[in-house]
Design a protein around this motif. Structure first.
Motif, mmCIF file in Angstrom:
data_model
loop_
_atom_site.group_PDB
_atom_site.id
_atom_site.type_symbol
_atom_site.label_atom_id
_atom_site.label_comp_id
_atom_site.label_asym_id
_atom_site.label_seq_id
_atom_site.Cartn_x
_atom_site.Cartn_y
_atom_site.Cartn_z
ATOM 1 N N TYR A 43 0.879 -1.175 0.000
ATOM 2 C CA TYR A 43 0.000 0.000 0.000
ATOM 3 C C TYR A 43 0.909 1.216 0.000
ATOM 4 O O TYR A 43 2.015 1.162 0.542
ATOM 5 N N PHE A 44 0.458 2.304 -0.573
ATOM 6 C CA PHE A 44 1.269 3.521 -0.614
ATOM 7 C C PHE A 44 0.581 4.593 0.216
ATOM 8 O O PHE A 44 -0.492 5.070 -0.145
ATOM 9 N N ARG A 54 5.653 3.880 3.032
ATOM 10 C CA ARG A 54 5.054 3.189 4.162
ATOM 11 C C ARG A 54 5.930 3.421 5.378
ATOM 12 O O ARG A 54 7.139 3.560 5.231
ATOM 13 N N TRP A 55 5.327 3.509 6.542
ATOM 14 C CA TRP A 55 6.109 3.837 7.740
ATOM 15 C C TRP A 55 5.420 3.340 8.988
ATOM 16 O O TRP A 55 4.269 2.926 8.950
ATOM 17 N N ASP A 66 12.952 15.746 11.876
ATOM 18 C CA ASP A 66 12.814 16.094 10.454
ATOM 19 C C ASP A 66 11.998 15.024 9.732
ATOM 20 O O ASP A 66 11.735 15.129 8.538
ATOM 21 N N MET A 67 11.626 13.966 10.436
ATOM 22 C CA MET A 67 10.948 12.828 9.808
ATOM 23 C C MET A 67 9.634 12.592 10.536
ATOM 24 O O MET A 67 9.530 11.756 11.424
ATOM 25 N N ILE A 68 8.613 13.377 10.139
ATOM 26 C CA ILE A 68 7.335 13.327 10.841
ATOM 27 C C ILE A 68 6.192 13.086 9.856
ATOM 28 O O ILE A 68 6.356 13.253 8.643
ATOM 29 N N ASN A 69 5.032 12.710 10.405
ATOM 30 C CA ASN A 69 3.842 12.557 9.571
ATOM 31 C C ASN A 69 2.970 13.816 9.689
ATOM 32 O O ASN A 69 3.339 14.780 10.365
ATOM 33 N N GLY A 80 11.488 2.220 0.036
ATOM 34 C CA GLY A 80 10.639 2.579 -1.101
ATOM 35 C C GLY A 80 9.995 3.944 -1.016
ATOM 36 O O GLY A 80 9.186 4.297 -1.880
ATOM 37 N N ALA A 81 10.335 4.737 -0.008
ATOM 38 C CA ALA A 81 9.673 6.032 0.180
ATOM 39 C C ALA A 81 10.228 7.117 -0.737
ATOM 40 O O ALA A 81 11.317 6.972 -1.301
#
Lengths: 237, 230
Positions: A43-44, A54-55, A66-69, A80-81
């Motif tokens: 799923y993307f 995906r995370w 620096d790596m947030i949703n 694959g991100a």
């Protein structure tokens, strides 16, 4: 709605997302859906702050701010991100490239109008974020919400009373009682959850419901129609 | 020789005048150019119009700029969040004007400003409070709202690595509004983690080309100085 009901609702939404879909999961209840998309399938996920892939939540002590949703929580990416800037991110949304977005809602109308950004209270500070872009951009808009508001009234209404986020944009509504499709012919019940009966659902819902997809003949629910009409009239006042 | 690296933030911000429109990058804390905001507070320009996704959290950064009374008006998509008490009290006291902009319109209006697009029609917001008073048009069977570009005098953004020509890379989701704000601004000031020699950045990895960048400021906390200011 307790936590087990929230998880059960998230599982139903996850079940209905086909493998290979490009999906934006809104903040709050919709975020839970990610936990129930099978790991062995692809799923993307799209997060409007500029990441696709995906995370999962970052492990404690491993947070990278620096790596947030979109909910501003630290996440850890799976392989694959892709990263992109905000105009590209909203281009994906507004350009119709996302298959599904899942949003929370205050109210949904029988025509699929969505109200989820502002209660309209005079002292409320409005904040819209990406809600209006998501509402009009994704190919299908799924709403996850409690069936009834805190005052016991149906959140599915003939017309929204709160300020709108988008017109005619909702495709499907998941509540703890049922799954309902918004169609040009009306609101069609496609799933009754747990012990919910057609009669009960119609009784607590502010709009007429079509149960034909479940093979329930209209007369089964029609005994409740007068009460519902009255309820609708009350809500419209 | 052109070298866009400034000795410090004050040197980069010295031209900002009262009444300027300033875009500040960041989504929550990611991509927020904290040191440039601190320098703007010290610089003291007032009566500013601020363009940013949020309106500050806690008491530092954007919240401190607001608290200093330097901002007259703010355009943002999501001012109300955990810890946005500085904004909330100013707003309730009628001391700051607020224009709520859907986040996609914010990004696209900045992009339009950077690309010479004088306006665009979008379905976002049609039939809502945020489209009231705006021109609408039915295009291909869909109701759309006319949105105008947001031109800004300055963009303060946070990037990762730059060379002396101002070519920029970013880090993860800290990229967010940086590239479009750089395009929309007459003057872009980028806070950077790392300064490198020309040629060290692979041209394939440059996200914001130097044409959009006026000044670079190396973050003080950075231990990754590859090449000093010339």
């Amino acid at each position: 709605m307790d936590n087990s009901m929230r998880i059960a609702m998230a599982k139903r939404v996850a079940r209905d997302i086909p493998e290979g879909s490009y999906v934006n999961l809104g903040i709050g209840l919709p975020t839970l859906v990610a936990n129930h998309l099978p790991a062995e399938k692809d799923y993307f996920l799209h997060s409007e702050n500029g990441v696709l892939g995906r995370w999962q939540a970052a492990a404690p002590g491993e947070e990278d701010w620096d790596m947030i949703n979109a909910g501003k929580e630290p996440i850890e990416l799976s392989p694959g991100a892709a990263f992109f800037h905000h105009a590209d991110s909203f281009g994906m949304m507004r350009g119709g490239h996302l298959d599904i977005c899942v949003l929370g809602a205050f109210q949904v109308s029988a025509q699929g109008d969505l109200a989820n950004w502002h209660t309209g209270a005079p002292d409320a500070i409005p904040a819209v974020g990406g809600a209006m872009d998501l509402a009009i951009g994704a190919k299908r808009v799924f709403v996850m919400m409690e069936h009834l508001a805190k005052d016991g009234r149906s959140k599915l209404l003939p017309e929204c009373t709160y300020p709108l986020t988008g017109l005619g944009c909702v495709s499907r509504v998941y509540t703890e009682l049922a799954t309902l499709d918004i169609t040009p012919e009306g609101v069609r019940v496609i799933e009754l959850v747990g012990d919910t009966t057609a009669e009960h659902l119609q009784e607590v819902t502010g709009v007429p419901l079509d149960f034909s997809a479940l093979g329930i003949i209209p007369s089964a629910a029609s005994t409740q129609r007068p009460a519902v009409t009255q309820h609708c009239a009350e809500l419209q006042r | 020789m052109i070298n866009k690296l400034c000795a410090d933030a004050q040197a980069a911000l010295s031209g900002i005048k009262d009444g300027a429109t300033i875009a500040v990058g960041g989504f929550g804390g990611a991509g927020m150019p904290d040191e440039l905001i601190d320098a703007l507070i010290e610089q003291g320009a007032r009566d500013l119009t601020l363009v940013s996704n949020n309106a500050g959290q806690g008491d530092s950064g954007l919240a401190a700029l607001l608290k200093a009374g330097q901002v007259r008006r703010i355009l943002c998509s999501y001012p109300r969040m955990t810890g946005s008490h500085v904004f909330e009290s100013l707003y309730r006291a009628g001391k700051i004007e607020l224009e709520i902009v859907p986040q996609g319109n914010l990004a696209e209006r900045l992009r339009a400003a950077g690309c010479g697009i004088a306006g665009f029609y979008t379905p976002t917001g049609f039939g809502t409070l945020l489209a009231e008073g705006k021109e609408t048009r039915l295009i291909d069977g869909r109701q759309c709202v006319l949105e105008l570009p947001i031109h800004v005098d300055y963009a303060l953004i946070k990037a990762q690595t730059a060379d002396r020509w101002g070519n920029l890379t970013f880090r993860k989701t800290a990229r967010n509004f940086g590239p479009v704000m750089a395009m929309a601004a007459t003057n872009t000031i980028a806070s950077i983690e790392q300064f490198c020699e020309l040629g060290e950045l692979d041209p394939e990895t440059v996200v914001t080309p130097g044409i959009y960048v006026k000044h670079l400021v190396l973050r003080k906390a950075s231990a990754n100085l590859l090449n000093q200011a010339g």
